[in-house]
Design a protein around this motif. Sequence first.
Motif: not given
Length: 124
Positions: A11-20, A64-75, A77-83
Amino acid sequence: QVQLAESGGGSVQTGGSLRLSCVASRATYSSLCMGWFRQTPGKEPEVVARILTGEGSEVYADSVKGRFTISQDNAKNMVYLQMNSLKPEDTAMYYCASGGSFCFNFATASSRYRGQGTQVTVSS
């Protein structure tokens, strides 16, 4: 055996960030694409972001364009979502997804594998 496991919601407030984060087994980490869906009660799931695991190209939902970024670490087997710059309308259950139809059609929230989800709640 857990196939896809998400973490990082909260849970975050408006304007905050999370990384999944999503960790996959070797068998479920797609050689084609990985991504993130989200769903709110009573609504169909939508694809938020997708990354082609071979070339690394990314696609995002317009919302979500401009706010979220997806990335990966193939070595790993992980994927991330920076929000970043989260909004109340981003509140949803977020699912990690691997392979399947959404690799070919971004509008189709259908995947070969999907995790159990992690809840993201953004308060105003």
